[in-house]
Write an enzyme that holds these catalytic residues in place. Sequence first.
Site: not given
Ligand code: BG6
Ligand code: GLC
Length: 917
Positions: A602, A539, A656
């Site tokens: 992340s 995003r 994240d």
């Molecule tokens: C989102 C966050 O809501 O959730 C992201 O904005 C995060 O930063 C993500 O990485 C994690 O969940 P998923 O299921 O999208 O990997």
């Molecule tokens: C993976 C990444 C970590 C992140 C997580 C959730 O483990 O290494 O940095 O926080 O995924 O998205």
Amino acid sequence: MFAVHLMAFYFTKLKEDQIKKVDRFLYHMRLSDETLLDIMARFQAEMQKGLGKDTNPTASVKMLPTFVRAIPDGSENGEFLSLDLGGSKFRVLKVQVSEEGKRNVQMESQFYPTPNEIIRGNGTELFEYVADCLADFMKTKELMQKKLPLGLTFSFPCKQTKLEEGVLLSWTKKFKARGVQGTDVVSSLTNAMRKHKDLDVDILALVNDTVGTMMTCAYDDPYCEVGVIIGTGTNACYMEDMSNIELVEGDEGRMCINTEWGAFGDDGALEDIRTEFDQELDLGSLNPGKQLFEKMISGLYLGELVRLILLKMAKAGLLFGGEKSSALHIKGKIETRHVAAMEKYKEGLANTREILTDLGLEPSEADCIAVQHVCTIVSFRSANLCAAALAAILTRLRENKKLVRLRTTVGMDGTLYKIHPQYPKRLHKVVRKLVPNCDVRFLLSESGSTKGAAMVTAVASRVQAQRKQIDKVLALFQLTREQLVGIRDKMRVEFEYGLKRDTHPLATVKMLPTYVCGMPDGTEKGKFLALDLGGTNFRVLLVKIRSGRRSVRMYNKIFTIPLEIMQGTGEELFDHIVQCIADFLDYMGLKGAQLPLGFTFSFPCRQASIDKGTLIEWTKGFKATDCEGEDVVDMLREAIKRRNEFDLDIVAVVNDTVGTMMTCGYEDRNCEVGLIAGTGSNMCYMEEMRNIELVEGDEGKMCINTEWGGFGDNGCLDDIRTQYDKEVDEGSLNPGKQRYEKMTSGMYLGEIVRQILIDLTKQGLLFRGQISERLRTRGIFETKFLSQIESDRLALLQVRKILQQLGLDSTCEDSIVVKEVCGAVSRRAAELYGAGLAAIVEKRREDQGFEHLKITVGVDGTLYKLHPHFSRILQETVKELAPRCDVTFMLSEDGSGKGAALITAVAKRLQQARREN
Ligand code: BG6
Ligand code: GLC
Ligand code: BG6
Ligand code: GLC
């Protein structure tokens, strides 16, 4: 010559007169074809009523599902015990099915008596008696040392929810043991067998005698799909389409329905054809008002009907010169075998005289002729009624199959059908008349119903063996409390390793300092851009923070990152990101605006300050080249420069988990942990500076990104890792890495499920042993499918639909197994998360020296949000493993972009303060 003619004339005249007399007297018992067609139609409606979920409770014909789903296919084999209880004779048997792969059944059996004091006494004693007989049989046949599966033919109406269970709805026929109705007869018998220490028998199937009969006949004739008993009682079963059986989930294939047609009319539906004799017989029976159809048909009652009629006729002076004997007054004095004997073609009249004389009567020639005709009318009515109900079943079968003509076989058994000289012929004829568009073969079950019961047991024992194999696989995913405590403690050790300077370089849980030192205080304000990369969605966001009121407005756009870019070169990846930013600015009408930017990235980054982050290694689905070991902020800056269209001030790079903690911390100051249960798995928390040896200073706190996904990479989880976890790891982009993440997060759970399904299929336990192309496809089980499959609200049918969408052609049984597999895998994931989280909250409690800790955890991620049970199991586990912490879970509604913007706002403020200084 003349005399002979005269005699013959006299006899014919006599016969005619008697027959007319009886016909007149029993006018009501003679059913016209029209009436039979009408009864047939009524029974069709009854069947429909019994099959409907809403109508079944008030239906008198119960249409009981039997959980017998297929007729024998010849592959059945093994050695079985069998009990046959409820007909005129009680038998114990040993059945040997097809040793050499050809259809071949050998039986040894022994009859045991069923005295009235047993079958009408105490239920416990009845079952103890049955168990005693079984033990006796096994001793005589020297079977004691064998563990054999047992099939129980129990010829009474039982409500089944599975094959090896049956709750007796009501006794019928001669049985009336106390305390059995409403209870499961299989467990009662099992309990009774426990008294015999040397008896090791497993009851695998409970079948009605009609079902046993159908299966017996189907073993020899695969067209057989109906079973009828006309014996002590009467009843029928047939194969119904699953889609019509509303009481059982699933719509595929067929299931045998035990109609319990004996109860037809119990709601008054047959009052117009019941006679005063039927009423009288009913009143004198063990179950008045019940089994009214059966009482007009079956062997237990025919003789009695004849007796009541004869008595009435004698009283009316129509028989025996108006004389009645005392024996004629005694209930049960005329039995069905007498009726059969009286109707014998040649000896019939002589038999009649003998039987009547034995009853103390002095019958004339005319009386014998009349009595014989009474028998004929009663037994003919019986055959007619059976034919009407059977015709209804045949019509239903034909309509189910949408055929113009049906070719089928009906398996038959029961003493009345077997010993009555005219009965079969009459029944067959009437059936053929009522359903001219069915070619019916009637097949007598020579060997009773046990051969069929053994077939059912054989299938059940195969299913049981398969079940054991499935359970063995699922057990690998079940963690004991001790194991979870062990995992919690190991995680705690890894935290300490990661924080300590000496051990940090080798630590698998990296405990990365984030340079985020405080929570937002509400004074933050301004307009910020945020990027959110690494979860399911990429995003770009615009975040407007207004101070004082703690209000934040956000605008965002989701962009896709094609696989070839995720796994292409670093330059391509960052150029793509900048392209998306440009599109977003354009879209928001912000072209050329120079805004501060917070970058949620992340992946594990080593940070030396808030705006520097060196990617340690890619995780999850990313693998772009030339990025590991590089500062991702620099890479983004360079890409912006390459584009040369706008400039951005990259103020912060945040994980994240950290963004999530901040998003939630803005609302709840107690939020000191950020948790992601999404594509990946990770956690961050606020640590005391004095514990962070890698960063100078002892004052205050700093957020640590644990990167706990790497937990176990040193082998410390090997005792719980399964072969499936290893397969998933080997097929991943980063083999050997992120082992805990691979057991817990959304990107991998579906893969674990897929590996298990492949193995179960290979073992022949699923999908008919066929591994489809789809099942070989990596990634087909996304978290959302897992979540859907496990939803409690979903009927089995819907599970099957989802699997079908995934290209997996599953049966209902398959769907149940798939759902169980998903459940085992996701439960383990939630428990592992719980153990990890318990480790951190306990650490925080101890570090602060609190007896009790109240703490909030900010959570995000599709697994947590979508899965129907994950969050609950996670929370329960934390409670169990960290009982002194009161943990509140706060779902991050706005994603981590908001948190990233808040961090940027704080950083910007500090930056300015530094500059001004
Ligand atoms: C989102 C966050 O809501 O959730 C992201 O904005 C995060 O930063 C993500 O990485 C994690 O969940 P998923 O299921 O999208 O990997
Ligand atoms: C993976 C990444 C970590 C992140 C997580 C959730 O483990 O290494 O940095 O926080 O995924 O998205
Ligand atoms: C036997 C079957 O042949 O027939 C029994 O093995 C069944 O299971 C019986 O109950 C029905 O007939 P009857 O006349 O003995 O009630
Ligand atoms: C009675 C029982 C039924 C059985 C039949 C024939 O009707 O209720 O279960 O099949 O007798 O034995």
